[in-house]
Design a protein around this motif. Structure first.
Motif, PDB file in Angstrom:
ATOM      1  N   ASN A 274      34.729   5.421  31.818  1.00  0.00           N
ATOM      2  CA  ASN A 274      34.668   4.007  32.182  1.00  0.00           C
ATOM      3  C   ASN A 274      33.258   3.457  32.002  1.00  0.00           C
ATOM      4  O   ASN A 274      32.286   4.200  31.861  1.00  0.00           O
ATOM      5  CB  ASN A 274      35.123   3.831  33.637  1.00  0.00           C
ATOM      6  N   ALA A 275      33.152   2.143  32.052  1.00  0.00           N
ATOM      7  CA  ALA A 275      31.881   1.465  31.784  1.00  0.00           C
ATOM      8  C   ALA A 275      30.818   1.747  32.831  1.00  0.00           C
ATOM      9  O   ALA A 275      29.626   1.553  32.574  1.00  0.00           O
ATOM     10  CB  ALA A 275      32.115  -0.042  31.668  1.00  0.00           C
ATOM     11  N   ASP A 276      31.209   2.213  34.017  1.00  0.00           N
ATOM     12  CA  ASP A 276      30.233   2.526  35.067  1.00  0.00           C
ATOM     13  C   ASP A 276      29.819   4.003  35.064  1.00  0.00           C
ATOM     14  O   ASP A 276      29.064   4.439  35.930  1.00  0.00           O
ATOM     15  CB  ASP A 276      30.769   2.135  36.436  1.00  0.00           C
ATOM     16  N   GLY A 277      30.321   4.753  34.103  1.00  0.00           N
ATOM     17  CA  GLY A 277      29.978   6.167  34.014  1.00  0.00           C
ATOM     18  C   GLY A 277      30.979   7.093  34.677  1.00  0.00           C
ATOM     19  O   GLY A 277      30.897   8.306  34.495  1.00  0.00           O
ATOM     20  N   SER A 278      31.909   6.544  35.444  1.00  0.00           N
ATOM     21  CA  SER A 278      32.959   7.382  36.027  1.00  0.00           C
ATOM     22  C   SER A 278      33.949   7.762  34.920  1.00  0.00           C
ATOM     23  O   SER A 278      33.951   7.161  33.844  1.00  0.00           O
ATOM     24  CB  SER A 278      33.684   6.640  37.151  1.00  0.00           C
ATOM     25  N   TYR A 279      34.786   8.733  35.195  1.00  0.00           N
ATOM     26  CA  TYR A 279      35.691   9.190  34.149  1.00  0.00           C
ATOM     27  C   TYR A 279      36.971   9.741  34.746  1.00  0.00           C
ATOM     28  O   TYR A 279      37.054  10.070  35.925  1.00  0.00           O
ATOM     29  CB  TYR A 279      35.015  10.257  33.274  1.00  0.00           C
ATOM     30  N   GLU A 280      37.974   9.843  33.892  1.00  0.00           N
ATOM     31  CA  GLU A 280      39.265  10.390  34.283  1.00  0.00           C
ATOM     32  C   GLU A 280      39.642  11.486  33.295  1.00  0.00           C
ATOM     33  O   GLU A 280      39.464  11.333  32.083  1.00  0.00           O
ATOM     34  CB  GLU A 280      40.333   9.290  34.291  1.00  0.00           C
ATOM     35  N   LEU A 281      40.148  12.589  33.811  1.00  0.00           N
ATOM     36  CA  LEU A 281      40.555  13.709  32.978  1.00  0.00           C
ATOM     37  C   LEU A 281      42.058  13.915  33.078  1.00  0.00           C
ATOM     38  O   LEU A 281      42.599  14.064  34.178  1.00  0.00           O
ATOM     39  CB  LEU A 281      39.835  14.988  33.408  1.00  0.00           C
ATOM     40  N   ASN A 282      42.717  13.890  31.936  1.00  0.00           N
ATOM     41  CA  ASN A 282      44.138  14.225  31.881  1.00  0.00           C
ATOM     42  C   ASN A 282      44.225  15.707  31.542  1.00  0.00           C
ATOM     43  O   ASN A 282      44.292  16.087  30.367  1.00  0.00           O
ATOM     44  CB  ASN A 282      44.847  13.376  30.825  1.00  0.00           C
ATOM     45  N   ASN A 283      44.152  16.543  32.571  1.00  0.00           N
ATOM     46  CA  ASN A 283      44.051  17.984  32.345  1.00  0.00           C
ATOM     47  C   ASN A 283      45.236  18.513  31.555  1.00  0.00           C
ATOM     48  O   ASN A 283      46.401  18.189  31.833  1.00  0.00           O
ATOM     49  CB  ASN A 283      43.939  18.722  33.679  1.00  0.00           C
ATOM     50  N   LEU A 284      44.940  19.323  30.573  1.00  0.00           N
ATOM     51  CA  LEU A 284      45.965  19.924  29.734  1.00  0.00           C
ATOM     52  C   LEU A 284      46.424  21.235  30.362  1.00  0.00           C
ATOM     53  O   LEU A 284      45.632  21.962  30.963  1.00  0.00           O
ATOM     54  CB  LEU A 284      45.397  20.180  28.334  1.00  0.00           C
ATOM     55  N   ASP A 285      47.684  21.553  30.201  1.00  0.00           N
ATOM     56  CA  ASP A 285      48.268  22.738  30.823  1.00  0.00           C
ATOM     57  C   ASP A 285      47.541  24.002  30.360  1.00  0.00           C
ATOM     58  O   ASP A 285      47.458  24.293  29.165  1.00  0.00           O
ATOM     59  CB  ASP A 285      49.752  22.820  30.456  1.00  0.00           C
ATOM     60  N   GLY A 286      46.980  24.735  31.314  1.00  0.00           N
ATOM     61  CA  GLY A 286      46.312  25.992  31.003  1.00  0.00           C
ATOM     62  C   GLY A 286      44.887  25.859  30.518  1.00  0.00           C
ATOM     63  O   GLY A 286      44.257  26.866  30.171  1.00  0.00           O
ATOM     64  N   LEU A 287      44.367  24.634  30.462  1.00  0.00           N
ATOM     65  CA  LEU A 287      42.992  24.428  29.994  1.00  0.00           C
ATOM     66  C   LEU A 287      42.274  23.490  30.956  1.00  0.00           C
ATOM     67  O   LEU A 287      42.343  22.262  30.825  1.00  0.00           O
ATOM     68  CB  LEU A 287      42.993  23.842  28.575  1.00  0.00           C
TER      69      LEU A 287
END
Length: 295
Positions: A274-287
């Motif tokens: 995001n523009a403020d430096g925060s982030y979101e992770l869509n974790n992949l199965d097993g990784l």
């Protein structure tokens, strides 16, 4: 032993009132594409990685904290201000008997290309990481050979999450050597450019298949990992004042095999910044990635 598993990584960078990567063909303005998104080239990022490896660093423990002794690496492509061997060119460094491989290693009649490439990879970490082309014309002493080393570590250019605002300021420079000092000449006037605020993201990967050719190891990967968290330490200048450039986060994905559980495109796409430096992770199965704070 060479790299045992595929690795992907991402860097989240913050720029505040600094010129992260000036364009010499555009008055040294911060690089930006036609849509206004800021850019730091892969060459710029690799230059900083090389400098940090050469300056000295500590490896990271499992929690992401630096520990152990200071390590300094041999670097082939050294910047002018950080030369440690007095060599005036890459050709001189490569062919010097003391700091390089010697002229015979690049002589078309005497050289074994595979052996020369192997020795170059053993001697210089940046060669076995990023690769290098050793190309010397037949007119050069002890030359007449071209050797290409393809490195396992690739880094994309960093782009800002949103278009950046670039501020340009006219300044006076203390470089004029003309006149009696009563008037300012045209050579004393200049421009200084900066990005007011920006969040940049860069992606990279490490290939075990290519690592087999250069001897790039798991330990070498840990060294790259360590310096990525402190990319801008010791890099301050007028264009990038101390504290104006910051690594917010290093996201580090280690696959469980050489082939990788997912493609790099899918892994990199699982991160949204995001523009403020925060982030979101869509974790992949097993990784599940390791998330490390910047230095």
């Amino acid at each position: 032993m060479s790299l045992t598993k595929k690795i992907d990584f991402a860097l989240i960078l913050k720029v505040t009132n600094a010129n992260p990567n000036g364009d010499p063909l555009n008055g040294n303005r911060p690089r930006a594409d036609f849509q206004g998104f800021g850019e730091m080239t892969d060459v710029c990022l690799k230059r900083k990685i090389r400098d940090r490896l050469q300056d000295g660093f500590q490896l990271l423990d499992e929690s992401g904290k630096a520990h152990g002794e200071i390590i300094k690496e041999n670097i082939f492509v050294q910047s002018d201000e950080k030369k440690t061997d007095g060599m005036t060119s890459l050709a001189n460094r490569a062919k010097d008997k003391e700091v390089g491989l010697g002229a015979d290693a690049f002589n078309v009649k005497k050289a074994n290309k595979d052996e020369t490439a192997k020795k170059a990879c053993e001697k210089w970490l940046d060669v076995r990481s990023f690769g290098q082309v050793f190309a010397f014309g037949k007119s050069d002493e002890g030359a007449g050979v071209s050797i290409a080393v393809r490195g396992p570590v690739t880094i994309q250019s960093a782009f800002s999450v949103e278009p950046v605002n670039i501020t340009s300021t006219q300044i006076t420079k203390s470089v004029s050597g003309k006149g009696d000092g009563s008037k300012r000449g045209s050579d004393t006037m200049g421009m200084k450019h900066r990005v007011d605020n920006g969040i940049y993201v860069a992606f990279g990967a490490m290939s075990p298949q290519l690592a087999e050719r250069t001897g790039f190891s798991d330990t070498d990967a840990d060294k790259i990992k360590a310096v990525l968290t402190k990319l801008f330490e010791g890099d301050a200048s007028s264009a990038r004042p101390e504290g104006s450039m910051q690594v917010l986060k290093l996201i580090w994905w280690e696959h469980n095999c050489k082939a990788g559980q997912y493609s790099s495109a899918k892994v990199h796409g699982s991160l949204k910044v995001n523009a403020d430096g925060s982030y979101e992770l869509n974790n992949l199965d097993g990784l599940v990635p390791t998330e490390i704070d910047g230095f």
